[in-house]
Design a protein around this motif. Structure first.
Motif, mmCIF file in Angstrom:
data_model
loop_
_atom_site.group_PDB
_atom_site.id
_atom_site.type_symbol
_atom_site.label_atom_id
_atom_site.label_comp_id
_atom_site.label_asym_id
_atom_site.label_seq_id
_atom_site.Cartn_x
_atom_site.Cartn_y
_atom_site.Cartn_z
ATOM 1 N N UNK A 181 31.169 72.752 94.903
ATOM 2 C CA UNK A 181 30.291 73.731 95.551
ATOM 3 C C UNK A 181 31.122 74.742 96.331
ATOM 4 N N UNK A 182 32.102 74.240 97.088
ATOM 5 C CA UNK A 182 32.968 75.150 97.858
ATOM 6 C C UNK A 182 33.705 76.108 96.934
ATOM 7 N N UNK A 183 34.176 75.611 95.786
ATOM 8 C CA UNK A 183 34.874 76.471 94.826
ATOM 9 C C UNK A 183 33.952 77.575 94.305
ATOM 10 N N UNK A 184 32.712 77.228 94.002
ATOM 11 C CA UNK A 184 31.779 78.211 93.431
ATOM 12 C C UNK A 184 31.392 79.268 94.471
ATOM 13 N N UNK A 185 31.230 78.848 95.727
ATOM 14 C CA UNK A 185 30.923 79.820 96.781
ATOM 15 C C UNK A 185 32.133 80.708 97.019
ATOM 16 N N UNK A 186 33.311 80.100 97.039
ATOM 17 C CA UNK A 186 34.542 80.858 97.284
ATOM 18 C C UNK A 186 34.771 81.907 96.204
ATOM 19 N N UNK A 187 34.450 81.565 94.961
ATOM 20 C CA UNK A 187 34.671 82.490 93.849
ATOM 21 C C UNK A 187 33.570 83.534 93.720
ATOM 22 N N UNK A 188 32.429 83.306 94.401
ATOM 23 C CA UNK A 188 31.315 84.237 94.293
ATOM 24 C C UNK A 188 30.332 83.867 93.203
ATOM 25 N N UNK A 189 30.609 82.773 92.467
ATOM 26 C CA UNK A 189 29.671 82.337 91.431
ATOM 27 C C UNK A 189 28.359 81.877 92.061
ATOM 28 N N UNK A 190 28.439 81.300 93.254
ATOM 29 C CA UNK A 190 27.253 80.940 94.027
ATOM 30 C C UNK A 190 27.262 81.745 95.320
ATOM 31 N N UNK A 191 26.099 82.251 95.725
ATOM 32 C CA UNK A 191 26.026 83.059 96.947
ATOM 33 C C UNK A 191 26.138 82.207 98.206
ATOM 34 N N UNK A 192 25.684 80.964 98.121
ATOM 35 C CA UNK A 192 25.832 80.029 99.233
ATOM 36 C C UNK A 192 25.777 78.618 98.683
ATOM 37 N N UNK A 193 26.074 77.641 99.537
ATOM 38 C CA UNK A 193 26.033 76.249 99.114
ATOM 39 C C UNK A 193 25.389 75.366 100.157
ATOM 40 N N UNK A 194 24.770 74.285 99.690
ATOM 41 C CA UNK A 194 24.224 73.242 100.567
ATOM 42 C C UNK A 194 25.075 72.009 100.317
ATOM 43 N N UNK A 195 25.841 71.583 101.323
ATOM 44 C CA UNK A 195 26.859 70.574 101.067
ATOM 45 C C UNK A 195 27.166 69.767 102.324
ATOM 46 N N UNK B 219 26.820 65.068 107.803
ATOM 47 C CA UNK B 219 26.185 66.298 108.249
ATOM 48 C C UNK B 219 26.063 67.247 107.059
ATOM 49 N N UNK B 220 24.829 67.680 106.797
ATOM 50 C CA UNK B 220 24.573 68.625 105.721
ATOM 51 C C UNK B 220 24.467 70.025 106.314
ATOM 52 N N UNK B 221 25.007 70.996 105.613
ATOM 53 C CA UNK B 221 24.973 72.353 106.145
ATOM 54 C C UNK B 221 25.036 73.393 105.048
ATOM 55 N N UNK B 222 25.030 74.642 105.460
ATOM 56 C CA UNK B 222 25.062 75.793 104.555
ATOM 57 C C UNK B 222 26.442 76.443 104.645
ATOM 58 N N UNK B 223 27.069 76.699 103.490
ATOM 59 C CA UNK B 223 28.339 77.425 103.487
ATOM 60 C C UNK B 223 28.161 78.772 102.786
ATOM 61 N N UNK B 224 28.772 79.781 103.363
ATOM 62 C CA UNK B 224 28.772 81.128 102.793
ATOM 63 C C UNK B 224 30.176 81.698 102.946
ATOM 64 N N UNK C 156 39.384 78.495 105.014
ATOM 65 C CA UNK C 156 39.541 79.596 105.964
ATOM 66 C C UNK C 156 38.619 80.770 105.653
ATOM 67 N N UNK C 157 38.238 80.942 104.369
ATOM 68 C CA UNK C 157 37.417 82.100 104.026
ATOM 69 C C UNK C 157 35.936 81.762 103.870
ATOM 70 N N UNK C 158 35.542 80.540 104.259
ATOM 71 C CA UNK C 158 34.138 80.136 104.185
ATOM 72 C C UNK C 158 33.588 79.876 105.581
ATOM 73 N N UNK C 159 32.337 80.219 105.772
ATOM 74 C CA UNK C 159 31.655 79.966 107.047
ATOM 75 C C UNK C 159 30.646 78.852 106.847
ATOM 76 N N UNK C 160 30.633 77.906 107.773
ATOM 77 C CA UNK C 160 29.791 76.726 107.621
ATOM 78 C C UNK C 160 28.842 76.594 108.801
ATOM 79 N N UNK C 161 27.564 76.365 108.500
ATOM 80 C CA UNK C 161 26.555 76.190 109.530
ATOM 81 C C UNK C 161 25.875 74.838 109.361
ATOM 82 N N UNK C 162 26.131 73.864 110.262
ATOM 83 C CA UNK C 162 25.477 72.559 110.159
ATOM 84 C C UNK C 162 23.958 72.691 110.300
ATOM 85 N N UNK C 163 23.231 71.861 109.554
ATOM 86 C CA UNK C 163 21.766 71.907 109.601
ATOM 87 C C UNK C 163 21.178 70.588 110.087
ATOM 88 N N UNK C 164 21.618 69.450 109.516
ATOM 89 C CA UNK C 164 20.992 68.169 109.853
ATOM 90 C C UNK C 164 21.964 67.030 109.590
#
Length: 306
Positions: free
Chosen positions: A134-148, A268-273, A155-163
């Protein structure tokens, strides 16, 4: 002077991973090819970038100076490329995301139904993969965001914890532990347990939480996927420790989930962009719906240790 993009990419990868071997694996290169790129870059700069010993690789003063600037080059390049992609996608009618299989099976049907009501005609593409994929796909732009799983971030991904989602023991209703309201890990010491592969983030979380105590447990079986572990439990072969949401990807039927304590293990599950990359309004709306669904799905247990 021409910018040696491949050389800079190799330099940043080695600096962040601490070894030529790990960087070569990440870039899918041979170590010889990677060394050639670094040698070419160092020759063009007229200075070595790494101090190499048999045990470790460290940055020279020049390498230390170059690293933040090289990172910024790739960040700016990624931002520029993404701006072009966003412009091209404005007319696209699809949102692409990466999602853990357990979360996808549990949350996505209801989320997509709500999303479709708000955005009729907009499709959703789900990459239900492992956390690293998932991180690879978000990093490459193949996915706009990830739930992981929230773990060490890139270093180039931003992560927001959700639950926070607890791990539970899965048992067949006919097995001895099925009647327990909760269990300590010590009570599992002599029980046959199904272990998830060390390649998964779930296994790493459990091992880290238990420390040396994990070696006192009877890990009799090992599988690659949660679905397989649950199938073994259904056959009454043993017990499995899985994330709470995992039971929703199978027909639980005769299975029960028992809370674990001492320690209570969670993920912890969160959103990465991607950092500094603007998200389309339609994408932000899907993220909101998913975050709300996750919070509704994972209900804290009263007997869970704080």
């Amino acid at each position: 002077m021409r910018v040696d993009v491949l050389g800079l990419q190799a330099f940043v990868s080695i600096a962040e991973r601490g070894s030529f071997r790990a960087a070569a694996s990440h870039l899918n290169l041979s170590q010889t090819a990677l060394s050639h790129r670094i040698r070419k870059l160092e020759e063009s700069l007229g200075t070595p970038l790494f101090l190499r010993t048999t045990r470790q690789v460290s940055l020279t003063a020049a390498g230390t100076t170059l690293l933040p600037r090289a990172r910024r080059i790739f960040e700016d390049l990624g931002f520029a490329i993404n701006e072009v992609r966003v412009d091209l996608r404005e007319g696209d009618e699809q949102v692409s995301l990466g999602c853990l299989p357990t979360v996808a099976a549990h949350c996505m049907p209801a989320v997509i139904a709500a999303f479709a009501a708000r955005h009729p005609g907009v499709g959703v593409r789900i990459h239900d993969n492992s956390a690293s994929e998932i991180a690879d796909k978000v990093q490459s732009g193949e996915a706009e965001f990830g739930v992981t799983i929230v773990a060490a971030n890139r270093w180039d991904l931003e992560l927001k914890p959700v639950v926070k989602e607890p791990f539970v023991l899965v048992s067949h209703r006919s097995m001895p532990l099925a009647q327990e309201a909760s269990l300590t890990w010590a009570q599992l010491q002599d029980e046959p347990l199904v272990r998830i592969s060390a390649e998964t983030g779930n296994r790493i979380l459990i091992d880290d939480a238990l420390g040396a105590r994990r070696e006192s447990l009877t890990w009799r079986y090992e599988v690659q996927r949660v679905v397989t572990a649950v199938s073994l439990v259904r056959s009454r072969i043993g017990y499995a420790v899985v994330p709470q949401l995992s039971l929703d990807i199978v027909d639980a039927g005769e299975l029960v989930a028992i809370p674990l304590r001492s320690p209570a293990v969670t993920r912890t599950l969160g959103i990465i962009t991607r950092k500094s990359v603007p998200l389309r309004p339609v994408t932000r709306d899907l993220i909101t719906l998913l975050s709300q669904a996750l919070k509704r799905s994972v209900v804290p247990r009263r007997d869970e240790e704080k």
